[in-house]
Design a protein around this motif. Structure first.
Motif, PDB file in Angstrom:
ATOM      1  N   THR A   1       0.831  -1.213   0.000  1.00  0.00           N
ATOM      2  CA  THR A   1       0.000   0.000   0.000  1.00  0.00           C
ATOM      3  C   THR A   1       0.864   1.261   0.000  1.00  0.00           C
ATOM      4  O   THR A   1       0.379   2.336   0.363  1.00  0.00           O
TER       5      THR A   1
ATOM      6  N   ARG B   1      -1.607  -1.413   9.835  1.00  0.00           N
ATOM      7  CA  ARG B   1      -0.471  -0.561   9.481  1.00  0.00           C
ATOM      8  C   ARG B   1       0.748  -1.438   9.202  1.00  0.00           C
ATOM      9  O   ARG B   1       0.980  -2.425   9.909  1.00  0.00           O
TER      10      ARG B   1
ATOM     11  N   LYS C   1       1.060   3.058   3.357  1.00  0.00           N
ATOM     12  CA  LYS C   1      -0.163   3.649   3.896  1.00  0.00           C
ATOM     13  C   LYS C   1      -0.968   2.606   4.687  1.00  0.00           C
ATOM     14  O   LYS C   1      -0.983   1.435   4.329  1.00  0.00           O
TER      15      LYS C   1
END
Length: 330
Positions: free
Chosen positions: A159, A257, A162
């Motif tokens: 990602t 995360r 992100k």
């Protein structure tokens, strides 16, 4: 003369013998009483030092704070008993959490899909660790050091560093924010994993083979124990438990995360060793691992309540871990 064996049938004597065997397995380890004494002493000291320590809410908070380490440490117990080590568990957790969140975001917003993706990713990484270690005869330290970097890199890359937001309410309730009779879901998952680990390690054929593989690999091989399969399964189990820990963490934070829990593998390994497991294999017990995790978690919690600086916390925690291991060594 024939030595009389304790009764193991359905008689009262047999029931007592089974209870003695059960307690012996639970307390298995070298001088485990030192763990209980250290834990009790820590509770007493912090109870007098801080008025906020001795409360149900704070104990539940300690349970939640130690969930991730405790869950993964159960799997790490099997790996270390088998004379191996897994340094990739924190990176496995990060990548598994990203896989769960992405699966729910792009495939189907179901907690089942997220759970399968998270657990499956952890299992695959564990399988890779196990196969590289056993089939290519590469030391597990080097293998898992490589997967530590690779898994973390993938988690950051998928990602572009992100986070991925999670919106499934059932997912939150089942893994992070729900409770049963006032007990938070993360603590329930920890208890389930610990009970399962105790039963698997101390009361199954696989558990006996793990001890044999780590204690005396040559004798185990001649006894018909396929050490490669036993060891690989231990890595797979540890990867799956890292995946489960990722579900708990992402459900609590409502997002996954890629940069979470960096360095947590050190706390996991410290909990296992503090709990009486030998880095040379063949010795360890799950209840000791749980106590090791709780000792580290209680120490962190108590030092925070006392207002000790973070740098001094690291010094104190390191010194206490070294001292405790010195007292519980072989």
């Amino acid at each position: 003369m024939t030595q009389t064996q304790p009764a193991t049938d359905g008689t009262p004597g047999g029931a007592q013998a089974r209870r003695r065997v059960f307690l012996r397995h639970l307390l298995r380890g070298e001088r485990p009483y030192m763990l209980y004494i250290a834990f009790a002493f820590m509770l007493v000291v912090f109870s007098f030092a801080s008025p906020w320590f001795l409360s149900v809410d704070n104990f539940l908070n300690i349970g939640r704070q130690t969930t991730l380490v405790s869950i993964i440490a159960v799997g790490m117990t099997f790996v270390i008993i088998a004379r191996q080590i897994d340094l990739s568990v924190a990176s496995t957790l990060a990548l598994s959490g990203m896989a769960a969140a992405l699966a729910m975001s792009f495939l189907y917003n179901s907690w089942i899909v997220g759970a399968v993706a998270g657990l499956g990713t952890g299992a695959v990484i564990g399988l890779i660790n196990g196969l590289l270690t056993t089939q290519l005869s590469i030391p597990s330290f080097l293998v898992t050091l490589g997967t530590l970097s690779a898994a973390r890199g993938l988690a950051l890359m998928v990602t572009n560093t992100k986070p991925v937001i999670i919106t499934n309410e059932y997912y939150f309730a089942i893994f992070g924010e729900g409770s049963v009779l006032g007990v938070p879901a993360p603590i329930i998952w920890t208890a389930a994993v610990v009970v399962g680990g105790i039963l698997l390690l101390h009361f199954t054929v696989y558990g006996r083979r793990i001890y044999a593989a780590g204690g005396n690999p040559t004798a185990a091989l001649y006894s018909g124990v396929y050490i490669k399969h036993v060891t690989t399964l231990a890595f797979v189990m540890t990867g799956m438990l890292a995946g489960l820990a990722s579900l708990v963490l992402s459900a609590r934070s409502h997002a996954a995360r890629p940069d979470v829990v960096q360095g947590m593998e050190l706390d996991v390994i410290a909990s296992v060793i503090l709990g009486g497991c030998s880095l040379f294999g063949g010795r360890g017990f799950v209840l000791g691992t749980l106590l090791g995790s709780l000792i580290i978690g209680t120490l962190n919690n108590g030092l925070v309540l006392l207002g000790v600086s973070s740098s001094l916390q690291l010094v104190i925690k390191g010194a206490i871990i070294v001292a405790a291991v010195a007292f519980t060594r072989r």
